[in-house]
Scaffold this active site. Structure first.
Site, PDB file in Angstrom:
ATOM      1  N   HIS A  51      73.875  29.807  22.323  1.00  0.00           N
ATOM      2  CA  HIS A  51      73.536  28.914  23.439  1.00  0.00           C
ATOM      3  C   HIS A  51      72.069  29.079  23.853  1.00  0.00           C
ATOM      4  O   HIS A  51      71.472  30.131  23.693  1.00  0.00           O
ATOM      5  CB  HIS A  51      74.506  29.056  24.624  1.00  0.00           C
ATOM      6  CG  HIS A  51      74.395  30.275  25.475  1.00  0.00           C
ATOM      7  ND1 HIS A  51      75.464  31.087  25.757  1.00  0.00           N
ATOM      8  CD2 HIS A  51      73.338  30.808  26.137  1.00  0.00           C
ATOM      9  CE1 HIS A  51      75.080  32.059  26.558  1.00  0.00           C
ATOM     10  NE2 HIS A  51      73.798  31.926  26.801  1.00  0.00           N
TER      11      HIS A  51
ATOM     12  N   GLU B 149      76.352  25.429  25.827  1.00  0.00           N
ATOM     13  CA  GLU B 149      77.327  26.152  25.027  1.00  0.00           C
ATOM     14  C   GLU B 149      77.658  25.361  23.756  1.00  0.00           C
ATOM     15  O   GLU B 149      77.533  24.126  23.745  1.00  0.00           O
ATOM     16  CB  GLU B 149      78.614  26.336  25.848  1.00  0.00           C
ATOM     17  CG  GLU B 149      78.435  27.151  27.113  1.00  0.00           C
ATOM     18  CD  GLU B 149      78.442  28.656  26.850  1.00  0.00           C
ATOM     19  OE1 GLU B 149      78.082  29.090  25.744  1.00  0.00           O
ATOM     20  OE2 GLU B 149      78.818  29.403  27.780  1.00  0.00           O
TER      21      GLU B 149
ATOM     22  N   ASP C  84      68.250  26.949  34.139  1.00  0.00           N
ATOM     23  CA  ASP C  84      69.638  26.881  34.578  1.00  0.00           C
ATOM     24  C   ASP C  84      69.866  27.677  35.862  1.00  0.00           C
ATOM     25  O   ASP C  84      68.994  28.422  36.308  1.00  0.00           O
ATOM     26  CB  ASP C  84      70.580  27.368  33.465  1.00  0.00           C
ATOM     27  CG  ASP C  84      70.089  28.658  32.792  1.00  0.00           C
ATOM     28  OD1 ASP C  84      69.236  29.350  33.375  1.00  0.00           O
ATOM     29  OD2 ASP C  84      70.562  28.970  31.693  1.00  0.00           O
TER      30      ASP C  84
ATOM     31  N   ASN D 174      76.317  33.359  21.160  1.00  0.00           N
ATOM     32  CA  ASN D 174      77.013  32.267  20.466  1.00  0.00           C
ATOM     33  C   ASN D 174      76.059  31.112  20.147  1.00  0.00           C
ATOM     34  O   ASN D 174      76.487  30.028  19.791  1.00  0.00           O
ATOM     35  CB  ASN D 174      78.209  31.776  21.299  1.00  0.00           C
ATOM     36  CG  ASN D 174      77.785  31.261  22.671  1.00  0.00           C
ATOM     37  OD1 ASN D 174      76.588  31.135  22.947  1.00  0.00           O
ATOM     38  ND2 ASN D 174      78.744  30.949  23.516  1.00  0.00           N
TER      39      ASN D 174
HETATM   40  C1  GLP Z   1      72.185  33.609  29.667  1.00  0.00           C
HETATM   41  C2  GLP Z   1      71.150  32.544  30.105  1.00  0.00           C
HETATM   42  C3  GLP Z   1      70.251  32.163  28.958  1.00  0.00           C
HETATM   43  C4  GLP Z   1      69.800  33.431  28.271  1.00  0.00           C
HETATM   44  C5  GLP Z   1      70.954  34.059  27.551  1.00  0.00           C
HETATM   45  C6  GLP Z   1      70.652  35.392  26.914  1.00  0.00           C
HETATM   46  O1  GLP Z   1      73.488  33.182  29.733  1.00  0.00           O
HETATM   47  N1  GLP Z   1      71.689  31.363  30.686  1.00  0.00           N
HETATM   48  O2  GLP Z   1      69.159  31.398  29.447  1.00  0.00           O
HETATM   49  O3  GLP Z   1      68.807  33.138  27.338  1.00  0.00           O
HETATM   50  O4  GLP Z   1      72.102  34.128  28.367  1.00  0.00           O
HETATM   51  O5  GLP Z   1      70.572  36.418  27.851  1.00  0.00           O
HETATM   52  P1  GLP Z   1      69.935  37.829  27.556  1.00  0.00           P
HETATM   53  O6  GLP Z   1      68.481  37.632  27.439  1.00  0.00           O
HETATM   54  O7  GLP Z   1      70.301  38.671  28.745  1.00  0.00           O
HETATM   55  O8  GLP Z   1      70.563  38.320  26.303  1.00  0.00           O
END
Ligand code: GLP
Length: 241
Positions: free
Chosen positions: A137, A142, A67, A135
């Site tokens: 995702h 989402e 992404d 959540n």
């Molecule tokens: C972000 C990214 C995801 C990631 C997630 C968790 O929004 N788009 O690809 O896995 O949130 O992030 P973190 O590893 O900082 O908890």
């Protein structure tokens, strides 16, 4: 689904990095699906360590990131392009033209999504690294009534913007939109490595991996994939014993 709960960060990071490095050693032109966020940072450090020890070369590897934010150029230090360069790509020998991220600066975002899917079709992902949002995702898919299969633009949920605000100077700076690979594209990977850390994700880990398969928890769709490896730290795996 294979699940391993690790006692230390070091062990988790080394194991996850080993899965990726071993894939590249076995298949030098492997296609890697990569993720951002805080979760993979230690894994990228370990991959760089292996590269520096000359255990592996990324000369023939292709990468696709999950992404990217809409509206942040690659020079912006909050863009995922910047993150990937800083933490991985600038330290290894992968040629620039084998690195792919959605272009969040494209004039036509819909066309950019089609372009990205076209490239993914041509180079199916061998191993996909994934983190997990609070959540449920994955990428930026989402919770929703319907999930898109392919790469698509998304409006970020307030809770996702708030969770990611810690990387920005203020919440106002967090973009409202992103481009993400769809759950369908993610599930096309041959092997998926889901990495989750922290007590604050213990409940969503349990829900995603053992609860009903539902679009309101996008990660629950991983239960339908034949080769998912789940790597958890002790805190994130607290409710899985
Ligand atoms: C972000 C990214 C995801 C990631 C997630 C968790 O929004 N788009 O690809 O896995 O949130 O992030 P973190 O590893 O900082 O908890």
């Amino acid at each position: 689904m294979n699940m391993i709960i690790f006692d230390t960060q070091q062990e988790l990071d080394s194991y996850a990095a080993g899965l990726i490095v071993n894939k590249v050693i076995e298949k030098p032109n492997a296609v890697l699906g990569l993720a951002t966020g805080s979760t993979p940072l230690g894994i990228y450090d370990k991959i760089v360590e292996q590269y520096e020890k000359k255990k592996v070369s990324f000369r023939s590897v292709t990468t696709f990131n999950l992404d990217e934010y809409v509206g942040l150029p690659p020079e912006n230090d909050q863009s995922y392009a910047y993150y990937m360069k800083k933490h991985l790509f600038s330290h290894i020998d992968i040629p620039q033209d084998q690195i792919h991220l959605p272009n969040g600066m494209a004039d036509n975002i819909e066309a950019e999504c089609v372009r990205y899917d076209f490239m993914l079709e041509a180079s199916p992902v061998d191993i996909q690294l994934l983190g997990l949002g609070h959540n449920g995702h994955i990428g930026f898919n989402e919770p929703a009534v319907n999930l898109s299969g392919g790469t698509h633009p998304v409006k970020l949920k307030a809770e996702t913007r708030e969770a990611n605000a810690r990387f920005f100077a203020s919440l106002a700076e967090v973009p409202h939109e992103a481009i993400t690979m769809g759950v369908g594209s993610i599930l096309k990977a041959d092997t998926i490595v889901l990495v989750v850390r922290g007590a604050d994700k213990a409940e969503i880990v349990k829900e995603a991996l053992t609860g009903p398969i539902t679009t309101s928890v996008p990660a629950s769709l991983l239960q339908t994939h034949a080769r998912v490896i789940v790597l958890l730290d002790r805190e994130a795996g607290r409710m899985m014993k």
